[in-house]
Design an enzyme around this catalytic site. Structure first.
Site, mmCIF file in Angstrom:
data_model
loop_
_atom_site.group_PDB
_atom_site.id
_atom_site.type_symbol
_atom_site.label_atom_id
_atom_site.label_comp_id
_atom_site.label_asym_id
_atom_site.label_seq_id
_atom_site.Cartn_x
_atom_site.Cartn_y
_atom_site.Cartn_z
ATOM 1 N N HIS A 124 0.744 -1.202 -0.448
ATOM 2 C CA HIS A 124 -0.308 0.072 0.076
ATOM 3 C C HIS A 124 0.964 0.936 -0.068
ATOM 4 C CE1 HIS A 124 -3.619 2.801 1.482
ATOM 5 N NE2 HIS A 124 -1.598 2.837 2.158
ATOM 6 N N GLU A 125 2.049 1.039 1.045
ATOM 7 C CA GLU A 125 2.603 1.824 0.604
ATOM 8 C C GLU A 125 3.500 2.790 0.100
ATOM 9 O OE1 GLU A 125 2.096 4.448 3.340
ATOM 10 O OE2 GLU A 125 1.087 3.214 4.819
ATOM 11 N N HIS A 128 1.762 4.411 -2.884
ATOM 12 C CA HIS A 128 1.460 6.084 -2.899
ATOM 13 C C HIS A 128 2.219 6.653 -4.175
ATOM 14 C CE1 HIS A 128 -1.714 6.855 -0.032
ATOM 15 N NE2 HIS A 128 -0.935 5.929 0.813
ATOM 16 N N GLU A 187 -5.922 7.508 -0.530
ATOM 17 C CA GLU A 187 -5.492 5.880 0.407
ATOM 18 C C GLU A 187 -6.197 4.559 -0.213
ATOM 19 O OE1 GLU A 187 -4.074 5.165 3.008
ATOM 20 O OE2 GLU A 187 -3.140 7.465 2.460
#
Length: 265
Positions: A124-125, A128, A187
């Site tokens: 997920h990070e 980004h 997100e």
């Protein structure tokens, strides 16, 4: 008010546009080199201010997951020299910055119970980063400031009554109407990018759902979603479940190619 909103619209029209990995139009004021420099500087500052975990087994575990994910990134990012640091911090958090920087707090490993769940967090990070959300966020903040300053000038030049109240309302409108929805969009987008990334690396994508089930137990009381930068855990889980079929197909393909990470805590 129409003139104020027109000023904001004009400011927005002056910036460059890009397309995210999911096909969403983005604003981007900065070059990749500038963002990498910002990310590297921020990471160095964090390393100087926060305690770094020195446990070899913990660092090896986190790096094992990071290496598996990085290998599946687009060439532009996979070819970077990534730096992975474990910080001694009880908060359930992790982050990635432009320039190939990943930080993992020890607290997240109390919530992410296995390699698949931690891969969901780290994927997920990294999502980004490859979606260039940092560029979009900084650009958006700059545009909001330009628009609000233009609005202030218009109000003052026309001697409009109650201008302070109008500006306060406009500021709140920008926060709840633009900044926070943008954050929630980032997100949600990073969730899907990260889900596909972890699946391509051979991790079990259902670990993402298990992770958010664990995260939702951390706090029973949350502020309303429209006032939050993050979607509610329940909504994140629904979105991940809706994308699970395609993610499981990616994971099956990865396993058929011999990609089966075995990162041990």
């Amino acid at each position: 008010m129409k003139k104020i909103m027109l000023a904001i619209a004009v400011a927005a029209s002056l910036v460059g546009c890009k397309t995210s990995p999911t096909g969403r139009t983005q604003i981007a004021l900065y070059s990749a080199k500038q963002m990498d420099q910002m990310g590297a500087a921020s990471f160095e500052q964090l390393k100087s201010e926060q305690k770094i975990n020195g446990d070899k087994r913990t660092n090896s575990y986190v790096k094992c997951i990071a290496d598996a994910l990085i290998a599946q990134l687009p060439t532009k990012y996979a070819s970077q020299q990534w730096e992975v640091v474990v910080f001694e911090d009880d908060s359930a958090n992790a982050f990635a910055l432009p320039g190939g920087k990943i930080g993992v707090h020890t607290g997240i490993m109390k919530v992410a119970e296995n390699q698949h769940q931690l891969a969901a967090v780290m994927g997920h990070e990294v999502g980004h980063v490859i979606a260039e959300h940092a560029n979009e966020r900084v650009s958006q903040n700059n545009l909001l400031q330009i628009g609000l300053q233009a609005g202030q000038s218009i109000l003052e030049s026309n001697d409009i009554a109650h201008k302070n109240a109008i500006m306060q309302g406009l500021g709140l409108g920008a926060q709840f109407g633009i900044a926070l929805p943008f954050s929630r969009t980032h997100e949600s987008e990073a969730d899907i990018i990260g889900l596909d990334l972890m699946a391509k690396a051979g991790f079990d994508p259902t670990g993402s759902v298990a992770l958010w089930q664990n995260m939702s137990k951390l706090s029973e009381q949350r502020q309303p979603e429209f006032m939050s930068t993050h979607p509610a855990p329940g909504n994140r889980i629904k979105q991940l479940q809706a994308s699970m079929t395609s993610a499981e197909q990616l994971a099956a393909k990865a396993r058929s190619q011999g990609l089966m990470p075995n990162c041990q805590r």
